[in-house]
Design a protein around this motif. Structure first.
Motif, PDB file in Angstrom:
ATOM      1  N   TYR A   9       0.838  -1.195   0.000  1.00  0.00           N
ATOM      2  CA  TYR A   9       0.000   0.000   0.000  1.00  0.00           C
ATOM      3  C   TYR A   9       0.881   1.257   0.000  1.00  0.00           C
ATOM      4  CZ  TYR A   9      -4.174   2.762   1.148  1.00  0.00           C
ATOM      5  OH  TYR A   9      -5.212   3.654   1.126  1.00  0.00           O
ATOM      6  N   TRP A  57       0.871  -0.174   5.984  1.00  0.00           N
ATOM      7  CA  TRP A  57       1.739   0.017   4.824  1.00  0.00           C
ATOM      8  C   TRP A  57       1.967  -1.260   4.018  1.00  0.00           C
ATOM      9  CZ3 TRP A  57       6.418  -2.249   3.564  1.00  0.00           C
ATOM     10  CH2 TRP A  57       7.034  -3.000   4.573  1.00  0.00           C
ATOM     11  N   ASP A  58       2.039  -2.425   4.687  1.00  0.00           N
ATOM     12  CA  ASP A  58       2.388  -3.647   3.938  1.00  0.00           C
ATOM     13  C   ASP A  58       1.171  -4.466   3.544  1.00  0.00           C
ATOM     14  OD1 ASP A  58       1.664  -4.845   6.326  1.00  0.00           O
ATOM     15  OD2 ASP A  58       3.504  -6.007   6.551  1.00  0.00           O
ATOM     16  N   MET A  59      -0.031  -3.916   3.774  1.00  0.00           N
ATOM     17  CA  MET A  59      -1.238  -4.638   3.375  1.00  0.00           C
ATOM     18  C   MET A  59      -1.434  -4.540   1.870  1.00  0.00           C
ATOM     19  SD  MET A  59      -3.851  -3.706   6.530  1.00  0.00           S
ATOM     20  CE  MET A  59      -5.190  -4.797   5.993  1.00  0.00           C
TER      21      MET A  59
END
Lengths: 420, 420
Positions: free
Chosen positions: B293, B307-309
């Motif tokens: 993301y 952020w890492d989804m």
């Protein structure tokens, strides 16, 4: 009994060592020698990755340093006091957006120019905590005048007229009370009233009002809801079903202190049941351990993307709440819950290599963000939890030393200053 | 060549079927027959879990239904048109907070009372898109007057005087331009100018200004930054390093349409290089697949918890961008990237059981939120992506049918209406 004493002793040592490491991390990496105040955006190794100054975190670090200086012999160091004062002066100089107006910024540039303002009371609340605690360690009345003047304004915003916060009045806005508001006010009353009969008298009615409003967030005896109507009714939709287990546990220990002051064991039992055990059992992840960040009271999926993450601060609050519950009630089941939460917390959040704790894990417990500080994580929840636990563990152990069975004769008024 | 045709043919069928299933989901579950407008907070099975009406999503669904009605024979149904009109009337009646002022709410209650207002231009932008598209299918000039009047106000806020948005002027606020602002304006110019020489003329200079401002977000030829100064310089801190790969890819296809209209192949090559390939390569998760993301341009850890989804919409934008890039350039590498992204997207986000797509996966690709719609996910990115891809795939396949080697003779002006 013997196993309780052992548990207390083991945690006393672990917590004391960890507090030293955590304080050392912030002292080494966070001080802004040029402008005063603190860098709080710190990477895993303590390196500054942004120099913005979030007012919540500036004020919380001032408070934390003063608290450590005042309560712990080994932190009675001029370095901590000087940094707290430099942080306090930075706030006095820069926090307010348009002096003499009292509204504070949410974020400042490194040199103190306002960058963002929130339309809430929280920057001002942390500012008040910082100023009162600074006055307690320095005796400088400028700080206490700031604290009391700001408190008057906050109470005015909350109970009389919120228009100074700048929120628009909208016909469809829910008349919701976030639990954070009476919680924060109760916390401020407890801060300002400590050993201060005059302010304790001034805020006595407010304290009762806050406790009453927080207690209204228990619905049907089964659940603590973050948002209810001002008259304590459930609200429709996601807002009404929103649960924040860490926040309920934090409210729990604020209320335990209230029940102690009132010497009310029936209220204490209610608080342990509703604000400690309920949020723990609904918030604990049976599959992977740890407390979920958010839950929906009807078991639906929350809409916040981070709902299933494990954050450091709810675990800090749970440690404080369960240890305080044990101290005040003597119930060994609460010590076992403290032990369960603290084991998970020390195993998953602590960075044994570079110091301080990671703040954000995914559901499975893997570090999702490697930062040690950021816009919402500073020098506060971790050292506050460790300092409070150390004080409580010391007090409990000294009670064990003088009383063969402390768990059957709990003090309804908590012992103070055990770690002094 | 043969394999390209096969790829196009396979995806044409998959996309067409999927668009039918997705539209059926929203038609079945989202219509508010009582007040007009749409429920967008829908669980995995389509059940309404909150009846708030987010203006972005109300307006986007109106736009989407009109677009489908206008471009696809099989969606030329009175049910879609009537629902779009009911949504449009709901917006006309309720979206503006204090008529005749043009500021729109961000959220309304089910019956249309304003609940929250954002101090940005986006509710108003989606309102404008909806009204213009409604005018195109109904011919009702009330809608077009609303669209053009609102557009004038938005341009005034962005280029002349933002004070009507209600943002405080703060001395420490960064003079940052979020890429969303010129992107959104470019998208509106493209919407309003379609087959409308008069408005195309009126907005010609604005269109060039938007493209210029978006292009300024490429820094050092190496990275697309979400925020730069108004004169195109890098900004300090997290704000300056913030990257949003899905947003850059979306800007990419807005700019590809601009380059086509300008018949500028050099600009097209630049856009493919900087807004398609760069964000894809920096944003793609080599370990688990999918687009992160958020990223930090210096490789630091972002401070956003999510952020890492893997979110649905960046993958929708990537599908559109790569297929459009292939259509306009003929480069088969872009078709392979479309295929890679579309395979991941269909495998991970699609709900083959209950229809529509999940929106929020964790890094490993597991569904993190089971909702099908919420405050930011409605009937928009998925059907827009599928509809645009179906149209482009149809057009490409008909080109293959008439041209033995379409990849060597790309049209610089895209074929239109292939799916009609």
């Amino acid at each position: 009994m013997e196993s309780e004493r052992e548990t207390l002793q083991v945690w006393k040592e672990r917590v004391e060592q960890e507090l030293d490491r955590v304080v050392a991390f912030w002292v080494e990496h966070s001080h802004d020698q040029e402008h005063g105040g603190f860098f709080t955006c710190l990477g895993h190794d303590g390196k500054v990755f942004d120099d913005l100054k979030y007012v919540w975190l500036q004020a919380r670090q001032v408070w934390m340093y003063c608290h450590l200086y005042r309560h712990f012999q080994r932190f009675h160091q001029s370095q901590l006091l000087d940094s707290a004062k430099a942080g306090g002066e930075f706030l006095l100089r820069c926090a307010r957006v348009a002096p003499p107006g009292k509204k504070c910024a949410f974020v400042l540039t490194r040199d103190g120019r306002p960058s963002k303002v929130q339309r809430t009371i929280f920057s001002e609340c942390f500012y008040t905590m910082a100023m009162n605690e600074l006055w307690r360690v320095t005796g400088d009345v400028r700080y206490q005048n700031e604290a009391v003047g700001m408190m008057d304004e906050i109470v005015h915003w909350v109970r009389e007229d919120p228009s100074g916060l700048g929120q628009p009045q909208l016909s469809g806005a829910p008349a919701a009370e976030p639990m954070a508001v009476p919680m924060m006010l109760l916390h401020l009353v407890q801060q300002l009233s400590e050993d201060d009969a005059e302010l304790a008298g001034k805020y006595g009615e407010l304290e009762d009002w806050c406790a009453h409003r927080i207690l209204q967030h228990v619905q049907g005896g089964q659940v603590v809801l973050e948002n209810v109507s001002v008259d304590g009714k459930e609200l429709p939709g996601c807002l009404g079903r929103h649960q924040n287990p860490g926040h309920a546990l934090e409210a729990g220990w604020f209320l335990l202190r209230y029940a102690s002051r009132k010497e009310d064991p029936k209220l204490r039992a209610h608080i342990i049941d509703k604000f400690l055990l309920l949020p723990f059992h609904s918030g604990w992840d049976e599959e992977h351990g740890g407390l979920f960040y958010f839950k929906d009271a009807d078991g639906l999926c929350p809409t916040q993307l981070e709902w299933d993450m494990k954050l450091w601060w709810p675990h800090c609050e749970a440690m404080v709440a369960f240890l305080m519950g044990y101290r005040d009630s003597g119930d060994p089941a609460l010590l076992r819950l403290f032990d369960q939460v603290a084991e998970y917390t020390f195993r998953q959040f602590r960075d044994s290599e570079r110091g301080e704790w990671f703040g954000y894990l995914n559901r499975e417990g893997k570090v999702a963000l490697t930062i040690k500080g950021g816009p919402f994580k500073g020098c506060f929840h971790v050292p506050r939890c460790l300092a409070m636990c150390e004080e409580m563990l010391s007090s409990l152990l000294s009670r064990v030393a003088t009383d063969p069975d402390p768990s059957c004769s709990p003090s309804s008024v908590p012992a103070r200053g055990g770690a002094k």
